[in-house]
Design an enzyme around this catalytic site. Structure first.
Site, mmCIF file in Angstrom:
data_model
loop_
_atom_site.group_PDB
_atom_site.id
_atom_site.type_symbol
_atom_site.label_atom_id
_atom_site.label_comp_id
_atom_site.label_asym_id
_atom_site.label_seq_id
_atom_site.Cartn_x
_atom_site.Cartn_y
_atom_site.Cartn_z
ATOM 1 C CB SER A 139 69.227 6.580 61.727
ATOM 2 O OG SER A 139 69.908 6.000 62.892
ATOM 3 C CE1 TYR A 152 68.349 1.709 60.245
ATOM 4 C CE2 TYR A 152 70.204 2.548 61.296
ATOM 5 C CZ TYR A 152 68.806 2.542 61.161
ATOM 6 O OH TYR A 152 68.145 3.453 61.748
#
Length: 253
Positions: A139, A152
């Site tokens: 990501s 995250y």
């Protein structure tokens, strides 16, 4: 790009980026095994696609025996495993001082430990076959920090380094490992998060989110799937340990 009859295992393949990857690889005549925790969605996908090249395995990637079973199922069903796509992931919005340890562990277990477990057992097979290809969904949050999702971000930073570590360790065994770093992608998971953590209609929130990158739009799952096709093919044969950022220019700013 010849992926005909290659066997590809995709975690988290029942929705979002994973499902777009499923369709992309099926269109290239590859055999696709989906390992996903959502059994109902997985079975619905099987019915919708109605394709003998597609197989579903109900899998919790935080459970090591389940990961072993997913790899074994791919090999048993299609006679081998050429590509593993570690795509499954979750996100919990909470700053550090408000985050429960259980939620921190949940994010790390799915996003990072699950990737380790799937890779561990895929590599055992790939080492025996003398070749392989692993593609990890990282990501932009693994490169720069998104606000309010520290667990995250931490997990995806780990994914980036795990990708590099595996690439270095297994290159001599003819196994390539790369990752793709998506920006904000228009997926059901993100839509749910948008509504839970922002005010306004979904359309209003999406327009606001799109302003963060130079292309002024959200990414499409298919656009990330196309990067995965490239990394799975011989077109990327000199690439290992690489992180391809597909974020509409967000990290170029």
């Amino acid at each position: 790009m010849n992926l005909t009859d290659k066997t590809v295992l995709i975690t988290g393949g029942a929705s979002g980026i994973g499902y777009a990857a499923v369709q992309a690889f099926l269109n290239q005549q590859a055999n696709v095994v989906v390992a996903d925790i959502d059994e109902a969605q997985g079975e619905a996908m099987i019915r919708k696609e109605n394709n003998d090249r597609l197989h579903f395995v109900h899998t919790d990637i935080t459970d090591e025996p389940a990961c072993q079973n997913a790899i074994r199922s791919a090999v048993d069903k299609f006679g081998g495993l050429d590509v593993l796509i570690n795509n499954a992931g979750i996100e919990i919005v909470a700053p550090i001082h408000e985050m429960e340890l259980s939620n921190w562990n949940k994010v790390l277990n799915v996003n990072l430990t699950g990737m380790f477990l799937m890779s561990k057992h895929a590599l055992k097979y790939m080492l025996k076959s003398g070749k392989g290809n692993i593609i990890n969904t990282c990501s932009v949050g693994g490169v720069v920090a998104w606000p309010d999702i520290p667990a995250y971000n931490a997990s995806k930073g780990g994914v980036l380094q795990l990708t590099r570590s595996m690439a270095v360790d297994y290159a001599k065994h003819n196994i390539r490992v790369n990752c793709v770093c998506p920006g904000i992608i228009d997926t059901p998971l993100n839509e749910k998060s948008f509504l839970e953590n922002n005010e306004g209609t979904l359309e209003e929130i999406k327009k606001e989110k799109a302003k963060v990158n130079p292309l002024l739009r959200l990414g499409k799952p298919e656009e990330i799937a196309n990067v995965m096709l490239f990394l799975a093919s011989d077109l990327s044969s000199y690439m290992t340990g690489s992180a391809i950022t597909a974020d509409g220019g967000y990290t170029a700013q």
